[in-house]
Design an enzyme around this catalytic site. Structure first.
Site, PDB file in Angstrom:
ATOM      1  N   LEU A   8     -12.239  -2.022  21.810  1.00 26.11           N
ATOM      2  CA  LEU A   8     -12.308  -3.168  20.539  1.00 26.11           C
ATOM      3  C   LEU A   8     -13.211  -2.948  19.501  1.00 26.11           C
ATOM      4  CD1 LEU A   8     -10.180  -4.214  22.354  1.00 26.11           C
ATOM      5  CD2 LEU A   8     -11.162  -6.470  21.974  1.00 26.11           C
ATOM      6  N   ARG A  15     -22.732 -10.500  10.533  1.00 24.84           N
ATOM      7  CA  ARG A  15     -24.183 -10.904  10.689  1.00 24.84           C
ATOM      8  C   ARG A  15     -25.000  -9.624  10.745  1.00 24.84           C
ATOM      9  NH1 ARG A  15     -23.932 -14.293  16.006  1.00 24.84           N
ATOM     10  NH2 ARG A  15     -21.690 -13.663  16.280  1.00 24.84           N
ATOM     11  N   GLN A  73      -5.708  -2.446  13.529  1.00 24.73           N
ATOM     12  CA  GLN A  73      -5.329  -3.909  13.667  1.00 24.73           C
ATOM     13  C   GLN A  73      -5.660  -4.462  12.155  1.00 24.73           C
ATOM     14  OE1 GLN A  73      -8.293  -6.360  15.838  1.00 24.73           O
ATOM     15  NE2 GLN A  73      -6.598  -7.730  16.479  1.00 24.73           N
ATOM     16  N   THR A  79      -8.802 -11.275  20.461  1.00 26.59           N
ATOM     17  CA  THR A  79      -9.257 -10.029  21.364  1.00 26.59           C
ATOM     18  C   THR A  79      -7.801  -9.695  22.028  1.00 26.59           C
ATOM     19  OG1 THR A  79     -10.011 -11.790  23.249  1.00 26.59           O
ATOM     20  CG2 THR A  79     -11.514 -10.402  21.802  1.00 26.59           C
ATOM     21  N   GLY A 101     -16.637  -1.922  21.145  1.00 21.96           N
ATOM     22  CA  GLY A 101     -17.499  -1.048  20.488  1.00 21.96           C
ATOM     23  C   GLY A 101     -18.996  -1.670  20.069  1.00 21.96           C
ATOM     24  N   GLU A 152     -13.282 -20.388  26.723  1.00 22.06           N
ATOM     25  CA  GLU A 152     -14.230 -20.005  25.543  1.00 22.06           C
ATOM     26  C   GLU A 152     -15.409 -21.260  25.187  1.00 22.06           C
ATOM     27  OE1 GLU A 152     -14.620 -16.834  23.962  1.00 22.06           O
ATOM     28  OE2 GLU A 152     -13.573 -16.835  25.770  1.00 22.06           O
ATOM     29  N   ASN A 225     -24.530  -8.701  17.869  1.00 16.03           N
ATOM     30  CA  ASN A 225     -24.076  -9.446  16.734  1.00 16.03           C
ATOM     31  C   ASN A 225     -24.891  -9.049  15.470  1.00 16.03           C
ATOM     32  OD1 ASN A 225     -21.648 -10.232  17.927  1.00 16.03           O
ATOM     33  ND2 ASN A 225     -23.093 -11.638  19.327  1.00 16.03           N
ATOM     34  N   ASN A 384     -40.522  32.556  -2.113  1.00 14.16           N
ATOM     35  CA  ASN A 384     -39.263  32.988  -1.435  1.00 14.16           C
ATOM     36  C   ASN A 384     -38.115  32.754  -2.582  1.00 14.16           C
ATOM     37  OD1 ASN A 384     -39.653  30.370  -0.701  1.00 14.16           O
ATOM     38  ND2 ASN A 384     -38.246  30.337   0.760  1.00 14.16           N
ATOM     39  N   TYR A 385     -38.329  31.952  -3.694  1.00 18.57           N
ATOM     40  CA  TYR A 385     -37.391  31.137  -4.227  1.00 18.57           C
ATOM     41  C   TYR A 385     -37.778  31.546  -5.928  1.00 18.57           C
ATOM     42  CZ  TYR A 385     -34.284  27.534  -5.535  1.00 18.57           C
ATOM     43  OH  TYR A 385     -33.212  26.721  -6.363  1.00 18.57           O
TER      44      TYR A 385
HETATM   45  C1  UD1 Z   1     -15.403 -12.721  23.506  1.00 25.02           C
HETATM   46  C2  UD1 Z   1     -14.689 -13.290  24.645  1.00 25.02           C
HETATM   47  C3  UD1 Z   1     -15.849 -14.182  25.335  1.00 25.02           C
HETATM   48  C4  UD1 Z   1     -16.900 -13.399  25.806  1.00 25.02           C
HETATM   49  C5  UD1 Z   1     -17.469 -12.642  24.547  1.00 25.02           C
HETATM   50  C6  UD1 Z   1     -18.541 -11.732  25.100  1.00 25.02           C
HETATM   51  C7  UD1 Z   1     -12.448 -13.813  24.339  1.00 25.02           C
HETATM   52  C8  UD1 Z   1     -11.489 -14.581  23.677  1.00 25.02           C
HETATM   53  N1  UD1 Z   1     -13.597 -14.065  24.057  1.00 25.02           N
HETATM   54  O1  UD1 Z   1     -15.925 -13.690  22.737  1.00 25.02           O
HETATM   55  O2  UD1 Z   1     -15.198 -14.588  26.518  1.00 25.02           O
HETATM   56  O3  UD1 Z   1     -18.105 -14.163  26.447  1.00 25.02           O
HETATM   57  O4  UD1 Z   1     -16.516 -11.854  23.773  1.00 25.02           O
HETATM   58  O5  UD1 Z   1     -19.292 -10.973  24.025  1.00 25.02           O
HETATM   59  O6  UD1 Z   1     -12.123 -12.376  24.289  1.00 25.02           O
HETATM   60  N2  UD1 Z   1     -12.463  -7.881  18.312  1.00 25.02           N
HETATM   61  C9  UD1 Z   1     -11.232  -7.037  17.513  1.00 25.02           C
HETATM   62  N3  UD1 Z   1     -10.258  -7.774  17.200  1.00 25.02           N
HETATM   63  C10 UD1 Z   1      -9.867  -9.249  16.992  1.00 25.02           C
HETATM   64  C11 UD1 Z   1     -11.020  -9.870  17.584  1.00 25.02           C
HETATM   65  C12 UD1 Z   1     -12.180  -9.296  18.268  1.00 25.02           C
HETATM   66  O7  UD1 Z   1     -11.448  -5.904  17.450  1.00 25.02           O
HETATM   67  O8  UD1 Z   1      -8.853  -9.605  16.676  1.00 25.02           O
HETATM   68  C13 UD1 Z   1     -13.699  -7.253  18.635  1.00 25.02           C
HETATM   69  C14 UD1 Z   1     -14.915  -7.923  17.921  1.00 25.02           C
HETATM   70  O9  UD1 Z   1     -14.736  -6.982  16.735  1.00 25.02           O
HETATM   71  C15 UD1 Z   1     -15.764  -7.654  18.629  1.00 25.02           C
HETATM   72  C16 UD1 Z   1     -15.047  -8.354  20.058  1.00 25.02           C
HETATM   73  O10 UD1 Z   1     -13.841  -7.757  19.855  1.00 25.02           O
HETATM   74  O11 UD1 Z   1     -16.434  -6.611  19.021  1.00 25.02           O
HETATM   75  C17 UD1 Z   1     -15.336  -9.474  20.605  1.00 25.02           C
HETATM   76  O12 UD1 Z   1     -14.640 -10.290  19.622  1.00 25.02           O
HETATM   77  P1  UD1 Z   1     -15.310 -11.618  19.156  1.00 25.02           P
HETATM   78  O13 UD1 Z   1     -14.381 -12.453  18.296  1.00 25.02           O
HETATM   79  O14 UD1 Z   1     -16.929 -11.566  18.661  1.00 25.02           O
HETATM   80  O15 UD1 Z   1     -15.156 -12.401  20.584  1.00 25.02           O
HETATM   81  P2  UD1 Z   1     -16.171 -13.638  21.093  1.00 25.02           P
HETATM   82  O16 UD1 Z   1     -16.106 -14.817  20.399  1.00 25.02           O
HETATM   83  O17 UD1 Z   1     -17.701 -12.875  21.123  1.00 25.02           O
HETATM   84 CA    CA Z   2     -19.139 -11.490  20.147  1.00 25.71          CA
END
Ligand code: UD1
Ligand code: CA
Length: 453
Positions: A8, A15, A73, A79, A101, A152, A225, A384-385
Site C-alpha cells: 500500500l 504530515r 487507487q 486499506t 510502503g 481501530e 508519518n 583540461n577544458y
Molecule cells: C492502519 C490500520 C491499523 C494499524 C495501522 C498501523 C486499518 C484500517 N488500520 O491504520 O490497524 O494499527 O495501520 O500503522 O488498516 N493507504 C492506501 N490507500 C487507502 C488507505 C491507506 O494506500 O485507501 C495506505 C496509506 O498510504 C498508508 C497505509 O495504507 O501508508 C495505512 O493507511 P492509514 O490510513 O494511515 O491507516 P492507519 O489509520 O494508520
Molecule cells: Ca498510518
C-alpha cells in the site's frame, strides 16, 4: 504455492509537509518503498503490486525498474479498498502478503514466516505490543486469549483503548479467502473507511485460524508519518548496521556517528573514525584506515590504504597502500594504483595515478593519465577544458612536475621529463627533457626605491 505481494502506497503523507510522495522519502539513502520491495523480493514472489495514488507517476518511475507493477487507487477509501484494487490481478490460488510502503524495515524472515502460516490456511497477522498504543488498531482477544478482531483507535471503547497489543497492518492470507472477505467489508465505522482489519472478525466467523507474530524490535514494524519518525527510524537503523559491522570485525570509533547508505563489503582490521558516510557500493580491503568526516561513495579501496580526515571519494578505484587526504577529493573515474598519494586540497577527475606517484598539495588533475613514480608539485593544474571541449593530459613514468605549473591539454610530458616550477606547458615535452615556460627573472642592482615626497 505462489506468493503475491501487495504494498500500500497510495497515501499522501500530509504530515511530511513535502511535495514528494511519502513512500519516496529516503531511509539510509533509499526510498522507504524500495526497502519494502527489496525485502519482499527475497521471498521471490511471482508478482509485486504497488497500490499508488498520490504522486502515482513518480512512484511508478521508481518501482517499475524493480519489476513491481502499479495499480492505481483513485480515491483512498481505506486499506481494504486499497488491497481490493490489486485482487483482480492476483492468482486466486496464491498467498497474498500485504505490506506498507511507509513501513520500511520489516525483515524478510518475518514476511517469510507470515507467508508460511498463510500457506497452512490461516490468517497470519503481525502485531506489536507498544507502551503507547494510541492511534493504532487494537488486537482484541477473548477470555481464552484468542484473537477476535482488530478495532481501530477511533472505534475503540474505553476497555479496548487500554490494549497495548496493536496491529502493524502487515498480514498474509490465501487470495481465495481474501476474495471472499473483501467485498463484504462495510464502511460503517468512525472514519467511514473500508478497513482491511475487518477481515480478522470475518476469519473468526468463518472458522479460519488466526496466527500472529511479533517483531524482535518495534522499529521493524514502525510506520513513518512525519519527519520526526523518519529521523528516529534512520538513527535506529544506522545503529543496527553499525553494531553489525562491529560484530563483523570493523572498528568504528563511535557507532552513533556512522552512516551507511548502501552496502559495505569490509575486510579485516578496518578502522573508521567518526562521521563517516559510506554510500552506494563500497568495498574496503584489510587494514584500511578512514579518518574523521570522510564521505566515500561507490568506491573500492585497497588493503592498507589510509584515508585521512575530511576526504571525499566518489566512483573511484583505489589500490593498496595509498595515502589520501586530509581534504582530498577523488571524483568519478579516479584510479589510484598501489602506493599512490593524493594529499590535501587535491582534486582528481577521470584520472589515473600510477604506482608510487604523488600529488601531495593543492592540485587539479582532470582527464589525466599519470604513469609510475611521478611527482606532481604543489599547485599543479591540468587545464583540461577550453570552455567547450575536454582534452587529455599524459604524464609518463618518472616525470617531475615543478610547483605551480599549468599543463594545457592536450599535451604529453615524456618519461623522466622535468617541468620547471611556474611553467605554462602548451607543447609536448620529450622524454628526459627539461621544459621551462615562465617569465625570466631579472635582478636590477641599479634600482632605487622610491622616496616619499
Ligand atoms: C492502519 C490500520 C491499523 C494499524 C495501522 C498501523 C486499518 C484500517 N488500520 O491504520 O490497524 O494499527 O495501520 O500503522 O488498516 N493507504 C492506501 N490507500 C487507502 C488507505 C491507506 O494506500 O485507501 C495506505 C496509506 O498510504 C498508508 C497505509 O495504507 O501508508 C495505512 O493507511 P492509514 O490510513 O494511515 O491507516 P492507519 O489509520 O494508520
Ligand atoms: Ca498510518
Amino acid at each position: 504455492m505462489s506468493l503475491e505481494v501487495i504494498i500500500l502506497a497510495a497515501g499522501k503523507g500530509s504530515r511530511m509537509r513535502s511535495d514528494l510522495p511519502k513512500v519516496l522519502h529516503e531511509l539510509a539513502g533509499k526510498p522507504m518503498l524500495v526497502h519494502a520491495i527489496e525485502q519482499a523480493q527475497r521471498l521471490q514472489p511471482t508478482r509485486t503490486h504497488i497500490i499508488v495514488g498520490h504522486g502515482a507517476h513518480l512512484v511508478e518511475s521508481v518501482v517499475r525498474p524493480l519489476g513491481a507493477e502499479c495499480v492505481t487507487q483513485d480515491q483512498q477509501l481505506g486499506t481494504g479498498h486499497a488491497v481490493a484494487q490489486a485482487m483482480p490481478k492476483v492468482d486466486n490460488n496464491a498467498i497474498v502478503l500485504v505490506l506498507y510502503g511507509d513501513v520500511p524495515l520489516v525483515p524478510a524472515v518475518l514476511m517469510q514466516q507470515l507467508a508460511e502460516q498463510a500457506a497452512q490456511g490461516d490468517l497470519a497477522i503481525l502485531t506489536v505490543t507498544l507502551d503507547d498504543s494510541s492511534g493504532y488498531g487494537r488486537i482484541v482477544r477473548d477470555d481464552g486469549g484468542n484473537i477476535q478482531a482488530i478495532v481501530e483507535h477511533k472505534d475503540a471503547n474505553t476497555d479496548q483503548l487500554q490494549i497495548k497489543e496493536t496491529n502493524t497492518g502487515i498480514l498474509a492470507v490465501k487470495a481465495s479467502l481474501l476474495n471472499g472477505w473483501l467485498p463484504r467489508i462495510k464502511s460503517n465505522n468512525a472514519q467511514g473507511e473500508i478497513y482491511l482489519t475487518d477481515i480478522v472478525a470475518m476469519a473468526v466467523a468463518d472458522g479460519v485460524g488466526i496466527r500472529h507474530l511479533q517483531p524482535d524490535f518495534p522499529q521493524q514494524t514502525q510506520g513513518v508519518n512525519d519527519r520526526v519518525q523518519l529521523a528516529s527510524l534512520e538513527r535506529w537503523h544506522q545503529l543496527q548496521q553499525a553494531n553489525q559491522l562491529l560484530r563483523d570485525g570493523v572498528q568504528l570509533a563511535d557507532p552513533t556517528r556512522f552512516d551507511l547508505r548502501g552496502e559495505l563489503i569490509a575486510g579485516k582490521d578496518i578502522y573508521i573514525d567518526i562521521n563517516a558516510i559510506i554510500e552506494g557500493h563500497v568495498q574496503l580491503g584489510d587494514g584500511v584506515h578512514i579518518g574523521p568526516n570522510c564521505h566515500i561513495k561507490n568506491a573500492h579501496i585497497g588493503a592498507g590504504t589510509q584515508i585521512l580526515a575530511n576526504s571525499v571519494i566518489d566512483q573511484a578505484q583505489v589500490a593498496a597502500n595509498c595515502n589520501i587526504g586530509p581534504f582530498a577529493r577523488l571524483r568519478p573515474g579516479t584510479i589510484l594504483h598501489d602506493n599512490a598519494k593524493v594529499g590535501n586540497f587535491v582534486e582528481t577527475k577521470k584520472t589515473t595515478l600510477g604506482k608510487g606517484s604523488k600529488a601531495n598539495h593543492f592540485t587539479y588533475l582532470g582527464d589525466t593519465v599519470v604513469g609510475e613514480k611521478v611527482n606532481i608539485g604543489a599547485g599543479t593544474i591540468t587545464c583540461n577544458y577550453d570552455g567547450v571541449n575536454k582534452y587529455k593530459t599524459v604524464i609518463a613514468d618518472g616525470a617531475f612536475i615543478g610547483s605551480n605549473s599549468s599543463i594545457v591539454a592536450p599535451v604529453t610530458i615524456g618519461a623522466d621529463a622535468t617541468i620547471g616550477a611556474g611553467s605554462t606547458i602548451t607543447r609536448d615535452v620529450a622524454d628526459g627533457n627539461l621544459a621551462i615556460a615562465r617569465g625570466k627573472q631579472r635582478n636590477l642592482a641599479t634600482w632605487a626605491k622610491p622616496v616619499k615626497i
